[in-house]
Write an enzyme that holds these catalytic residues in place. Structure first.
Site, PDB file in Angstrom:
ATOM      1  N   LYS A   1       0.862  -1.195   0.000  1.00 18.99           N
ATOM      2  CA  LYS A   1       0.000   0.000   0.000  1.00 18.99           C
ATOM      3  C   LYS A   1       0.882   1.223   0.000  1.00 18.99           C
ATOM      4  CE  LYS A   1      -3.946  -2.222   0.418  1.00 18.99           C
ATOM      5  NZ  LYS A   1      -5.135  -2.096  -0.402  1.00 18.99           N
TER       6      LYS A   1
ATOM      7  N   HIS B   1      -6.539 -13.257  -8.659  1.00 21.11           N
ATOM      8  CA  HIS B   1      -7.255 -12.186  -7.963  1.00 21.11           C
ATOM      9  C   HIS B   1      -8.701 -12.078  -8.445  1.00 21.11           C
ATOM     10  CE1 HIS B   1      -8.427  -8.143  -6.692  1.00 21.11           C
ATOM     11  NE2 HIS B   1      -7.609  -8.387  -5.672  1.00 21.11           N
TER      12      HIS B   1
END
Lengths: 437, 437
Positions: free
Chosen positions: A176, A293
């Site tokens: 992140k 994903h």
């Protein structure tokens, strides 16, 4: 003779060639069974409608045409093997009911399809997905069909072997911010979270190979960072490089990433299509685990009355295509999903499925350490904790954030549900601070 | 360690021994698949509830007990292989929904049961039938289980061979009045309807062996009447003698009836229980077809939310037990049943079912000649027209009534739906008069 009579006669004279059968009338090794939710206005015969669907998705017509001989039908027609109404009206449909609701089961001859995910989708989702209320809920595959697939190369045991971690859930971290430049920024974070105890680091699904952050540049930096961390912590770390792209770039990305030392790949399998995931997984030259994903999955599963159920689109199908790890929504954080479905998806990843290895469920979305006991309580030990901001937002930095998660995993594996108690008993500052967030 | 954690762990550590599986996780030859409608209040986990049902109907407990080792479970536990909600909620159950509705599929190890209809019923209906909203809709039987059954001794082809009738529906008549004495009254009517062209005469289900009308007395009189009629018409007639009684009387009645020359038997199979029908059908010394009567079936199937679906109780199960002909409700006369279910029951009688011969559906209840084209249109030629009052009430008497039905059958087989037109073209007075009723 009237048309209606002729059609009915035909239907009853050659049952083995027609699109209906008792379940016992079909050879279970020759058919894929699709289970659907279906609803339509009162006044239509549900058994006939289901036959029309079965015809539409196989030999293609509900009126006799010259080429559709009984032999063609016998071999290639899909068959209705179950039509179940909720509730099961026998005498009449009540006046106040406008739309009737059914679960129907259709048997598709798998040799029409071959062991292909693309033709499977065209057959079992296909044109009929345009019906106003129809959702594919389940697929039962016969052994011979599945034999054509290799499934996950590593699976749960294989990934555990690579990491040398046997008896606890794995810990994953998403770097992140999701999308960033330059690559050094991510590599620095990767070093921190890896030395803190993360087992797998993944790129965000939105960061693959843009011009401001190339795989060519990113992978060497991440691998160098991970090598340093691994030496420091005495454990191994995987880095799942997002190779998602169009063809042939996605395959080139994978090849390039592996040449550069990547030890794991990430692909947005519903954005690329299942065949890309499968091609990566079945490529003998790719000797690293593949993480799949979930993005785009909601377009398939969110509607209760259309699309494809989560257990298939996030569960059985990516496993069949060869994913070693599947990222999917966890119900405890920011992702909306019923807990019962989240558990069922994990079952699809792990329950017996012929020779196809079990793969890791990786529940994801706003996971904090406090949720780890819930994850362990519902999924046991064979899953991956997907921690993103929960690691990077730790007041003492990402390494401490990773340590807090590892402490939470240890606590849960010892049966603790009260993490604060565990942290206090063992004087675990990282976990205590994480719990205060 | 908390109980919840322990249970969950166990569930995920030994999947093959636990009451849930992917459909691919079970050997289709080892399990009977039961399909149920189920509904329960919001707030319960449907997958867990279905597991409890599966346990209740197999190894018997949802908490670990010492004797229930993983080996016992692996071999004997029933497994949940499908839980499908209508509609398929993924994110949340809407506020306004109080009860959730499901179709669930449970796989029962058939070797727990053996090829026994009694133990089958205890397993697949059994205790769980007491749930507030649960209905058994379907059973899929593996080949090995069905191998233990002989099924119909004659079936459709066998009954046609006995009668020498190949290419049309058969015509049955119930003697009216239903219950009467003395036996001579019935025998006289039997002669009339037989010479008029009836293929099968049956006792009413309410007349078996009462003291005022004994099988011993009735059978010789009927057989004598039929013999005379057969000689006259040049066709053969069957007389289905109602042998229904308790044990061992039902078996004695059958033996007695056959000794006295009966060429067909009738049994109220749901009043006696399936094992009696099966015992009669599998008895090598009984060399005549067996007709099975539907009475009591409504207690099983009428409720849309409980019991056992018509397709099983009137369709697959009496066929498996050995009925050559099954009497069941037709939707066109006085019996209430949806047309789609009446067609589905007939499919269960006739579609491929391993070595089990197809049997005749005999739709019944207020059938008049004008309904014959509808029957042919929906069922083809392989069924029995069940005519009672529609024959006996003919203005020119029962023989004329039977002839009117045979004319209606001929018309329908030629594709006519307008019977009046056919009767006028061929100057068929019996049919014309019947149509005026």
């Amino acid at each position: 003779m009237q048309l209606g009579v002729r059609l009915r006669f035909q239907k009853f004279e050659y049952p083995e060639a027609n699109p209906e059968a008792l379940p016992e009338g079909i050879d279970p090794e020759e058919y894929i069974i699709g289970t659907y939710y279906m609803s339509f206005p009162k006044g239509m015969n549900p058994f006939e409608i289901t036959q029309v669907l079965a015809l539409e998705q196989s030999t293609g017509t509900w009126l006799p045409v010259p080429g559709e001989t009984p032999e063609v039908r016998r071999k290639h027609v899909a068959k209705v093997v179950g039509v179940y109404e909720i509730p099961d009206y026998e005498i009449m449909v009540p006046q106040e009911v406008d739309w009737r609701n059914f679960i129907v089961q259709i048997a598709f001859p798998w040799r029409n399809i071959g062991s292909k995910l693309s033709m499977l989708f065209s057959t079992v989702v296909g044109n009929i997905s345009m019906a106003p209320k129809l959702k594919l809920l389940d697929l039962r595959f016969p052994k011979e069909f599945v034999k054509g697939f290799k499934g996950p190369k590593f699976g749960i045991e294989g990934v555990r072997d690579v990491l040398g971690v046997k008896d606890r859930p794995l810990l994953n971290n998403m770097i992140k911010p999701d999308v960033y430049s330059p690559p050094d920024l991510g590599a620095k974070l990767a070093y921190e979270v890896a030395r803190g105890g993360v087992d797998i680091i993944k790129d965000d699904e939105l960061l693959a190979n843009p011009e401001f952050n190339r795989i060519e540049e990113r992978v060497p930096k991440f691998m160098e960072a991970i090598d340093r961390a691994d030496e420091e912590k005495g454990e191994k770390t995987l880095y799942a490089v997002n190779v998602t792209a169009d063809l042939p770039e996605v395959l080139e990305n994978a090849e390039r990433a592996i040449e550069l030392g990547a030890n794991c790949l990430l692909v947005n399998y519903l954005a690329t299509g299942f065949p890309v995931l499968r091609a990566l997984a079945e490529d003998e030259s790719i000797k690293v685990p593949i993480m799949a994903h979930m993005d785009v999955a909601g377009a398939y599963y969110v509607s209760p009355i259309s699309g494809v159920r989560s257990t298939l689109i996030l569960g059985k199908l990516p496993r069949l295509a060869g994913a070693d790890i599947v990222v999917y929504p966890a119900p405890y954080g920011k992702a909306p999903m019923m807990e019962e479905k989240y558990i069922e998806v994990a079952k699809q990843h792990r329950y017996p499925f012929y020779h196809i290895k079990p793969c890791f469920p990786m529940p994801s979305g706003g996971i904090a350490p406090i949720m780890v006991p819930k994850l362990v309580n519902t999924l046991g030990k064979d899953f991956v904790v997907a921690a993103g901001g929960g690691i990077h937002a730790h007041p003492d930095g990402p390494a401490a954030g990773a340590r807090a998660f590892r402490q939470a995993i240890d606590a849960a594996m010892q049966g603790y549900t009260d993490l604060r108690k565990y942290a206090e008993e063992n004087n675990l500052q990282e976990l205590l601070k994480a719990l205060q967030l």
